[in-house]
Write a protein that holds these residues in place. Structure first.
Motif, PDB file in Angstrom:
ATOM      1  N   CYS A 336       0.824  -1.214   0.000  1.00 49.86           N
ATOM      2  CA  CYS A 336       0.000   0.000   0.000  1.00 49.86           C
ATOM      3  C   CYS A 336       0.857   1.262   0.000  1.00 49.86           C
ATOM      4  CB  CYS A 336      -0.919   0.006   1.221  1.00 49.86           C
ATOM      5  SG  CYS A 336      -2.272  -1.189   1.127  1.00 49.86           S
ATOM      6  N   HIS A 337       1.828   1.315   0.884  1.00 48.20           N
ATOM      7  CA  HIS A 337       2.628   2.546   1.034  1.00 48.20           C
ATOM      8  C   HIS A 337       3.756   2.581   0.021  1.00 48.20           C
ATOM      9  CE1 HIS A 337       0.566   3.809   4.647  1.00 48.20           C
ATOM     10  NE2 HIS A 337       0.647   2.570   5.090  1.00 48.20           N
ATOM     11  N   GLN A 338       3.426   2.957  -1.208  1.00 49.61           N
ATOM     12  CA  GLN A 338       4.483   3.068  -2.206  1.00 49.61           C
ATOM     13  C   GLN A 338       4.362   4.390  -2.954  1.00 49.61           C
ATOM     14  OE1 GLN A 338       3.726   0.610  -5.756  1.00 49.61           O
ATOM     15  NE2 GLN A 338       2.507  -0.659  -4.366  1.00 49.61           N
ATOM     16  N   PRO A 339       5.507   4.875  -3.400  1.00 48.29           N
ATOM     17  CA  PRO A 339       5.563   6.220  -3.975  1.00 48.29           C
ATOM     18  C   PRO A 339       4.608   6.433  -5.153  1.00 48.29           C
ATOM     19  CG  PRO A 339       7.784   5.321  -3.714  1.00 48.29           C
ATOM     20  CD  PRO A 339       6.833   4.236  -3.376  1.00 48.29           C
ATOM     21  N   ASP A 340       4.414   5.404  -6.003  1.00 44.85           N
ATOM     22  CA  ASP A 340       3.577   5.640  -7.181  1.00 44.85           C
ATOM     23  C   ASP A 340       2.087   5.399  -6.901  1.00 44.85           C
ATOM     24  OD1 ASP A 340       3.768   2.969  -6.864  1.00 44.85           O
ATOM     25  OD2 ASP A 340       4.680   2.541  -8.815  1.00 44.85           O
ATOM     26  N   ASN A 341       1.721   5.314  -5.607  1.00 45.65           N
ATOM     27  CA  ASN A 341       0.316   5.142  -5.265  1.00 45.65           C
ATOM     28  C   ASN A 341      -0.212   6.435  -4.635  1.00 45.65           C
ATOM     29  OD1 ASN A 341      -2.133   4.522  -4.024  1.00 45.65           O
ATOM     30  ND2 ASN A 341      -1.529   2.401  -3.634  1.00 45.65           N
ATOM     31  N   ASP A 342      -1.090   7.097  -5.353  1.00 44.11           N
ATOM     32  CA  ASP A 342      -1.578   8.407  -4.916  1.00 44.11           C
ATOM     33  C   ASP A 342      -2.374   8.357  -3.613  1.00 44.11           C
ATOM     34  OD1 ASP A 342      -0.440   9.419  -7.117  1.00 44.11           O
ATOM     35  OD2 ASP A 342      -2.285   9.559  -8.306  1.00 44.11           O
ATOM     36  N   HIS A 343      -2.976   7.210  -3.344  1.00 40.10           N
ATOM     37  CA  HIS A 343      -3.825   7.124  -2.162  1.00 40.10           C
ATOM     38  C   HIS A 343      -3.021   7.005  -0.872  1.00 40.10           C
ATOM     39  CE1 HIS A 343      -7.300   6.780  -4.670  1.00 40.10           C
ATOM     40  NE2 HIS A 343      -6.779   5.752  -5.309  1.00 40.10           N
ATOM     41  N   HIS A 344      -1.731   6.751  -0.995  1.00 40.10           N
ATOM     42  CA  HIS A 344      -0.963   6.461   0.207  1.00 40.10           C
ATOM     43  C   HIS A 344       0.225   7.382   0.385  1.00 40.10           C
ATOM     44  CE1 HIS A 344      -3.259   2.958   1.156  1.00 40.10           C
ATOM     45  NE2 HIS A 344      -3.141   2.532  -0.087  1.00 40.10           N
ATOM     46  N   THR A 345       0.454   7.739   1.650  1.00 41.78           N
ATOM     47  CA  THR A 345       1.655   8.488   1.968  1.00 41.78           C
ATOM     48  C   THR A 345       2.823   7.509   2.095  1.00 41.78           C
ATOM     49  OG1 THR A 345       0.865   8.375   4.215  1.00 41.78           O
ATOM     50  CG2 THR A 345       0.701  10.500   3.118  1.00 41.78           C
TER      51      THR A 345
END
Ligand code: HEC
Ligand code: HEC
Ligand code: HEC
Ligand code: HEC
Ligand code: HEC
Ligand code: HEC
Ligand code: HEC
Length: 382
Positions: A336-345
């Motif tokens: 979930c927490h990955q740089p290319d995922n806009d929903h997650h910091t």
């Protein structure tokens, strides 16, 4: 009161019909109800009430899950106290239970573990009484606690929980959680604490697939947390699966099975907020560390994931939690927490390592038992 008993799971009673030998898993015809079985029932209500078939039958078709489950803690929650794997920790050893309880020595016998009590450590001190414990709870991953069932003169069951348990952390005996301040009210309590009614039934309910304590017996006992405790009695599913490779949805496959169903299932035993004193949750006392669902549901990861976060996001419910590596757990976070995922910091400290140590660290509770804090957060000490 033992701390465990401050928490109330939904206890569904088992109405037994067959007297089956204690640890025999097969040929069940109980009417056990839990959430999963209720949903299974809705599908099959027009046909037949599902009954227990035993995990060996599930294993015929689901070999992978069967093998994983065999090595999990769930497969070892309830034992006869004179089984070899229990006896090895107790037999011939002596435990100091403090004053006024005295010293206990353990001997394996036909009905369980026999506990001899003396006032002093001196074996020649003749003042001995004894008590036989029939069952042992816990896999030994953390601890093993002995219990004994008896009936009172009115026939109601009473459970004696032994004052001393075996702990892996120190490879020996220590006080059973909750017993530190317990004062014996009658002679038998020199061996532990007596429980009746709901707490007694719950103790057995959480550690077995089926079993109701009637008098001094567990009726229709299926020991351990097996397939059908979570998925519900499986006879109808097995009948349908023997006729077709695509049987209708049974439990987790059903349309109304979602992340909250799973949380309720695990939380029935691992505890939910409704099982504990709200004040203890607010203060997040150390005991809460043992109750993973309570920590999880206050985490931003759970609250802000719109139903994507559940126990099985990180755990295979069939496998022992240590069967995954630390890196695999980190991969769950990074999923979930990955740089290319806009929903997650993304973490400003590390984007690839150490997540568990900093955000859900292992912490010691009583007797050196270790639990991971499932309240995932930026902690003051970070
Ligand atoms: C009927 C009660 C019950 C239910 C339902 C239950 N558990 Fe457990 N669970 C236990 C008990 C009892 C133990 C302790 C086993 C031991 O002594 O090691 C345990 C241990 C565990 C462990 C640690 C040991 C291991 O094998 O990894 C994990 C992880 C776990 N449960 C996860 C879950 C998850 C996830 C769910 C829901 C899918 C769940 N449990 C549902 C009772 C339950
Ligand atoms: C509400 C359900 C529930 C009740 C009631 C309950 N247990 Fe458990 N028990 C669990 C779960 C869940 C675990 C796994 C805890 C963990 O490892 O996170 C567990 C773990 C244990 C363990 C392993 C050591 C540990 O603490 O992890 C022992 C021993 C044990 N229970 C004994 C008992 C005894 C004895 C009773 C009753 C006198 C009892 N339990 C009542 C759910 C329950
Ligand atoms: C502690 C509760 C629990 C126990 C015990 C358990 N299951 Fe499950 N099972 C689940 C949950 C929750 C899911 C859905 C989440 C997932 O697939 O990981 C699931 C999914 C499944 C699935 C479908 C997904 C897959 O992995 O193929 C099968 C088949 C299954 N279980 C079979 C079994 C069998 C067979 C056993 C006994 C050997 C068993 N389960 C024991 C909770 C449990
Ligand atoms: C005769 C073979 C067979 C037996 C025995 C069997 N299953 Fe299944 N099961 C299947 C098939 C086929 C499916 C559908 C395809 C799949 O998901 O693997 C299935 C699916 C499942 C699923 C996932 C879908 C759903 O509806 O929940 C679970 C969970 C499950 N079985 C649990 C069990 C349990 C628990 C037992 C023992 C009570 C059991 N099965 C016994 C063949 C079998
Ligand atoms: C299902 C997706 C998902 C998984 C898996 C997940 N998180 Fe989160 N997490 C979120 C969401 C959504 C938030 C809230 C928005 C944000 O900060 O990204 C969050 C927030 C956080 C926060 C900030 C908490 C706060 O109170 O501000 C931390 C720290 C965190 N997660 C760490 C972790 C760690 C460590 C793991 C692995 C053990 C993990 N997360 C796994 C979705 C997830
Ligand atoms: C974001 C990932 C994540 C989620 C979601 C999660 N866990 Fe865990 N859990 C872990 C990690 C990491 C460990 C420690 C693994 C290790 O070090 O081997 C752990 C350990 C455990 C243990 C072993 C005892 C302990 O606390 O160390 C139990 C029992 C457990 N989890 C139950 C649950 C239950 C029940 C749920 C659902 C309410 C759940 N977990 C949800 C990551 C998670
Ligand atoms: C050495 C400790 C440490 C490690 C390792 C670490 N974090 Fe963090 N994390 C922190 C601290 C401290 C903060 C708060 C930073 C801040 O406020 O600027 C934080 C913040 C976060 C946040 C909230 C970000 C925000 O801006 O709201 C998330 C999400 C997060 N971490 C996830 C992770 C994940 C996932 C990993 C593993 C890949 C990880 N962290 C590894 C210490 C750590």
């Amino acid at each position: 009161m033992t701390a465990r008993f401050l928490f109330f799971a939904v206890v569904t009673l088992v109405i037994g019909t067959l007297a089956v030998s204690m640890f025999d898993d097969h040929d069940r015809s109980d009417l056990h109800r839990d959430r999963a079985s209720q949903s299974a029932e809705r599908v099959t209500a027009a046909t037949v009430e599902p009954t227990f078939v035993g995990k060996a039958v599930c294993g015929e078709c689901h070999q992978d899950n069967f093998q994983l489950h065999q090595n999990s803690g769930h497969a070892q929650t309830f034992h006869a106290a004179n089984q070899d794997n229990i006896v090895q920790h107790f037999a011939g050893k002596t435990a100091d239970a403090g004053t006024p309880h005295g010293f206990y020595t353990y001997v394996s016998g036909p009905d369980g573990l026999q506990v001899f009590r003396r006032r002093t450590a001196d074996a020649s001190d003749g003042d001995v009484d004894d008590e036989t414990f029939q069952y042992a709870l816990g896999s030994g991953q953390n601890a093993i606690t002995l219990i004994n069932l008896d009936s009172k003169t009115d026939g109601d069951p009473v459970l004696l929980e032994h004052r001393v348990s075996w702990f892996r952390s120190h490879g020996g005996f220590g006080l059973t959680p909750g017993h530190l301040h317990h004062v014996p009210e009658e002679k038998r309590e020199l061996f532990g604490e007596l429980f009746e009614g709901r707490p007694l039934q719950q103790c057995v309910w959480c550690h077995t697939t089926s079993g109701e304590v009637i008098g001094d017996e567990v009726k229709d006992l299926i020991a351990n947390v097996n397939c059908e405790k979570c998925h519900g009695p499986g006879s109808e599913h097995v009948r349908q699966a023997r006729q077709s490779d695509t049987p209708p949805p049974y439990s987790v496959g059903k349309a109304d099975w979602d992340f909250e169903s799973e949380l309720q299932l695990c939380g029935n035993c691992h505890r939910l907020p409704r099982h504990v004193d709200p004040k203890d949750i607010r203060d997040y006392i150390p005991m809460m560390l043992r109750f993973q669902p309570i920590g999880l549901v206050r985490s931003a990861c759970y609250l802000e994931s719109e139903g994507q976060m559940m126990c099985s996001t990180c755990h295979d419910p069939h496998a022992h939690f240590t069967s995954k590596t630390q890196q695999q757990y980190i991969d769950d976070c990074v999923g979930c927490h990955q740089p290319d995922n806009d929903h997650h910091t993304v973490c400003s400290v590390s984007t690839s390592e150490g997540c568990i140590d900093c955000h859900m660290p292992a912490m010691k509770v009583e007797q050196g038992m270790v639990f991971h804090d499932h309240w995932i957060r930026v902690r003051p000490e970070n």
